[in-house]
Structures are given as structure tokens and as C-alpha cells.
Scaffold this motif. Structure first.
Motif, PDB file in Angstrom:
ATOM      1  N   UNK A 225       0.598  -1.171  -0.246  1.00 34.92           N
ATOM      2  CA  UNK A 225       0.308  -0.147   0.311  1.00 34.92           C
ATOM      3  C   UNK A 225       1.236   1.210   0.100  1.00 34.92           C
ATOM      4  N   UNK A 226       0.419   2.338  -0.466  1.00 26.80           N
ATOM      5  CA  UNK A 226       1.006   3.072  -0.545  1.00 26.80           C
ATOM      6  C   UNK A 226       1.248   4.069   0.977  1.00 26.80           C
ATOM      7  N   UNK A 227       2.213   5.342   1.194  1.00 26.00           N
ATOM      8  CA  UNK A 227       2.095   5.641   2.034  1.00 26.00           C
ATOM      9  C   UNK A 227       2.589   7.370   1.785  1.00 26.00           C
ATOM     10  N   UNK A 228       2.963   8.072   3.009  1.00 25.25           N
ATOM     11  CA  UNK A 228       2.871   9.575   2.681  1.00 25.25           C
ATOM     12  C   UNK A 228       3.311  10.503   3.592  1.00 25.25           C
ATOM     13  N   UNK A 229       4.012  10.605   3.077  1.00 28.95           N
ATOM     14  CA  UNK A 229       5.759  11.508   3.714  1.00 28.95           C
ATOM     15  C   UNK A 229       4.809  12.865   3.309  1.00 28.95           C
ATOM     16  N   UNK A 230       5.348  13.363   4.166  1.00 27.65           N
ATOM     17  CA  UNK A 230       5.231  15.387   4.149  1.00 27.65           C
ATOM     18  C   UNK A 230       5.524  15.526   2.691  1.00 27.65           C
ATOM     19  N   UNK A 231       4.735  16.443   1.761  1.00 26.16           N
ATOM     20  CA  UNK A 231       4.983  16.874   0.191  1.00 26.16           C
ATOM     21  C   UNK A 231       5.804  18.196   0.434  1.00 26.16           C
ATOM     22  N   UNK A 232       6.543  18.464  -0.410  1.00 23.67           N
ATOM     23  CA  UNK A 232       7.302  19.385  -0.241  1.00 23.67           C
ATOM     24  C   UNK A 232       6.579  21.018  -0.940  1.00 23.67           C
ATOM     25  N   UNK A 233       6.945  21.810  -0.705  1.00 22.69           N
ATOM     26  CA  UNK A 233       6.195  22.971  -0.787  1.00 22.69           C
ATOM     27  C   UNK A 233       6.775  23.332  -2.751  1.00 22.69           C
ATOM     28  N   UNK A 234       6.742  23.561  -3.706  1.00 23.25           N
ATOM     29  CA  UNK A 234       6.890  23.632  -5.117  1.00 23.25           C
ATOM     30  C   UNK A 234       6.038  25.097  -5.320  1.00 23.25           C
ATOM     31  N   UNK A 235       7.367  25.894  -5.366  1.00 19.87           N
ATOM     32  CA  UNK A 235       6.255  28.022  -5.560  1.00 19.87           C
ATOM     33  C   UNK A 235       6.098  27.836  -6.611  1.00 19.87           C
ATOM     34  N   UNK A 245       6.594  16.722  -5.310  1.00 19.08           N
ATOM     35  CA  UNK A 245       8.075  16.016  -4.707  1.00 19.08           C
ATOM     36  C   UNK A 245       8.113  15.526  -3.203  1.00 19.08           C
ATOM     37  N   UNK A 246       7.842  14.839  -2.819  1.00 17.15           N
ATOM     38  CA  UNK A 246       7.893  14.471  -1.174  1.00 17.15           C
ATOM     39  C   UNK A 246       8.916  14.688  -0.691  1.00 17.15           C
ATOM     40  N   UNK A 247       9.039  14.317   0.615  1.00 15.68           N
ATOM     41  CA  UNK A 247      10.171  14.862   1.706  1.00 15.68           C
ATOM     42  C   UNK A 247      10.816  13.372   1.360  1.00 15.68           C
ATOM     43  N   UNK A 248      13.004  13.935   2.356  1.00 14.84           N
ATOM     44  CA  UNK A 248      13.307  12.427   2.042  1.00 14.84           C
ATOM     45  C   UNK A 248      14.421  13.330   2.947  1.00 14.84           C
ATOM     46  N   UNK A 249      14.861  12.517   3.022  1.00 13.11           N
ATOM     47  CA  UNK A 249      16.511  12.866   4.255  1.00 13.11           C
ATOM     48  C   UNK A 249      17.181  11.426   4.395  1.00 13.11           C
TER      49      UNK A 249
END
Length: 344
Positions: A225-235, A245-249
Motif C-alpha cells: 500500500x501507498x504511504x504518505x510522507x510530507x509533500x514539499x512546497x513547490x512555488x 515532490x515528497x520529502x526525504x532525508x
């Protein structure tokens, strides 16, 4: 003392709930020790035109349906980030830490001695009377009910939250079944909630102490199943190749610390519309104007004299508030921010 003599044009408070980013891993409910970091996947999709057209275009389409056919023939091509569990994994693991700090009685910046004295006196009265018990319990509830999962909480079969106090010589741990706790209210007399809430309240009420918590959450959502990281703000999405664009570290899918923090401070049930089922948004995040951006609404307005500044200006200079309003004011101070007042 007149109000003009008691104005702090420079006034700031450091936040007292400090979450880390949340890191996401895949595992199975049957064997939670076998984990793998979740990575983002880039996907290109061919969507259809489905946006609402303006009135001018709509009238043209009514006159000539062929124009709409021509519009729809153009594919809506998108490149997006997604994140999913593998085909043999059915459980998401979210891992983050939370530091709870004391010292709310001392602003990090204040340029008026008289105001600082009256403010400190008001905070100490609150601490001596309430000891942060109510706020501590509510923050504990938002850990126990896994509100910080946001969209990942929806449709989960099982949710287990482990909270571990890491302070040397005072280690302690709690385990919660998040499905047993409501996200709509804070009416709970659970022993574990009260115990964790007391630890949080004790740290908040201290002068310079702190509490370090580690939070590990397992969410059984189903294989692949799909999981939901934070989504980056694309101006400016027009200039980038990806529309989402999703957030990753370090190549690990993650949630912003701000998003986790927003969930933990979603404890405001004291705003006027909370008891109105038709207009209530449930518990909202602690904000000076009760702002809920996804609803485009401020639930605490200066017009109704329910905003933070109306309460704070009176209370910090020795005025009296209802107990619920005091809880709200103290929660905003725990949130932190810059609250200087113009002397013009």
C-alpha cells in the motif's frame, strides 16, 4: 501603571515542544524487527483534463462540443513522487523524537522590564495552580492516538504507539493501541495517558528541566500500500519537471517536523465553534487566530475577542481569564512565536 509604560515591542518565546523529522520504514506486523528504509519512487503518469473551465471556455464548449474533444485529447502528463511498502510488507514504521522543555516563564526576548515582571507573575500563578496538567494530558493523547500519522492513519487495521522516556536515571516507557483513543476529544481517564501526561506537564512546568521522548509507531495498512510522507512546497511547478515532490532525508522517506508538531499541538477545543457540530473542525492546532489553512478559516478572531492577543494583553498585565482561556494562552506560549506589541 499605564498600558503605555507596560508595552513590550520586542517579545519572543522559544517553542517548548521540539519534534524531530519523522523517518519512515517498511516492515510486517508479525515481525516488526525486520525493517527497511522506505525510498521515494518517481512515476510518470498520463492523466486526463478534469479541471473546471472558466465561463468563457464553457460557453464555447456548449456551442462547439468538438473544441472540448480537442482539449481532452491533449494528455495531462505528470511526473510525481510516490512512496509504497514492498509486496511482502504490510506495516509502516514511523520513528521520531520529541523534546519537551521548561522555562515558559521567561521570554527569550523582552525589552520592557515592567511587562516581563507582570508576565512572569501571571505564568507562575498558572503553574502553581494548574501545573500544566491539562496541557500535558492533551499532548499525551495526541501521541497515544497517533494523530501525527495524518493521512497514514486512515484505513489502518492496527496502530501501535511506543513512547520511551530517554532521560538518564528516569527511563520509562508506554505502549498504546491508537485505535482505542479518539481524535475528536480528550475525554480519557487512561492510566498510561495520565502517567505520560504527568511527565510532559512536569517538564513544561519546570524552570530549566527537559523531557526527551522517543516515539515509534507501527501502522498496519496492507501489503504494497501507498504511504504518505510530507509533500514539499513547490512555488513554481511550471519550471520543475515534477508536479509533486515528497520529502526525504538521506534517501529515507520522511515527515516534516513542522507537520508532526502541528498534530501534537492540535489540542484547541476551547474555541467558540467547537460545540457546534455543523461548523466545528474538531480539535484545531494552537494558533494565535485559530487559523485552519485547509479550511480557509480563522476560528479565533479579534472581532469576537477570542484571539490570543486579546487574552494575552489582559492576562499578562494581571487581568483575569476563564480557566479554558488560560489553558489556550499557555498553549500558545508553549508553541512559541514573536508577539511584540507596537507602542504607536
Amino acid at each position: 501603571m499605564t498600558k503605555k509604560e507596560n508595552i513590550a515591542s520586542v517579545l519572543a518565546f522559544e517553542k517548548k515542544l521540539v519534534p524531530s523529522d519523522g523517518y519512515m520504514y517498511g516492515t510486517t506486523w508479525a515481525s516488526k524487527n525486520e525493517i527497511t528504509p522506505l525510498k521515494l519512487i518517481e512515476k510518470s503518469v498520463r492523466g486526463t483534463i478534469s479541471n473546471r473551465f472558466n465561463r468563457k471556455d464553457s460557453k464555447e464548449f456548449e456551442k462547439d462540443p468538438m473544441k472540448l474533444d480537442a482539449k481532452v485529447e491533449n494528455p495531462n502528463l505528470q511526473t510525481v513522487d510516490v512512496c509504497t511498502l514492498s509486496t511482502d510488507q504490510d506495516t509502516l514504521k514511523l520513528h521520531f523524537t520529541l523534546k519537551v522543555l521548561g522555562g515558559v516563564d521567561q521570554p527569550s526576548a523582552c525589552n520592557n522590564t515592567l511587562f516581563k515582571q507582570s508576565y512572569t507573575s501571571a505564568v507562575k500563578k498558572y503553574i502553581n495552580k494548574e501545573k500544566f496538567t491539562e496541557l500535558g494530558k492533551r499532548y499525551a493523547m495526541n501521541l497515544a492516538n497517533a494523530r501525527f500519522l495524518w493521512r497514514n492513519r486512515v484505513g489502518a487495521e492496527n496502530i501501535e504507539v511506543q513512547v520511551i522516556a530517554l532521560n538518564k536515571d528516569s527511563e520509562q516507557s508506554w505502549t498504546f493501541d491508537a485505535t482505542k483513543y479518539s481524535t475528536r476529544d480528550f475525554k480519557s481517564d487512561d492510566q498510561n495517558i495520565n502517567s505520560l501526561g504527568t511527565r510532559i506537564a512536569t517538564a513544561l512546568a519546570s524552570t530549566d528541566d527537559f523531557l526527551m521522548l522517543e516515539i515509534i509507531c507501527f501502522v498496519q495498512i496492507g501489503k504494497a500500500q501507498e504511504v504518505y510522507p510530507s509533500e514539499e512546497l513547490v512555488l513554481d511547478k511550471g519550471k520543475g519537471k515534477k508536479s509533486k515532490i515528497l520529502y526525504s532525508v538521506n534517501d529515507i522517506a520522511a515527515m516534516h517536523s513542522q507537520k508532526i508538531g502541528n498534530a501534537l499541538r492540535s489540542i484547541d477545543t476551547w474555541y467558540p465553534e467547537f460545540d457546534n457540530e455543523e461548523s466545528s473542525a474538531g480539535p484545531i492546532a494552537i494558533e494565535p487566530y485559530g487559523a485552519v489553512t485547509n479550511l480557509g478559516k480563522a476560528y479565533r478572531t479579534p472581532k469576537d475577542k477570542q484571539d490570543f492577543y486579546t487574552f494575552f494583553d489582559n492576562w499578562a498585565r494581571g487581568g483575569a481569564l476563564e480557566l479554558e482561556d488560560e489553558h489556550y494562552v499557555m498553549a500558545v506560549l508553549v508553541r512559541g512565536g514573536v508577539f511584540g506589541e507596537s507602542n504607536k
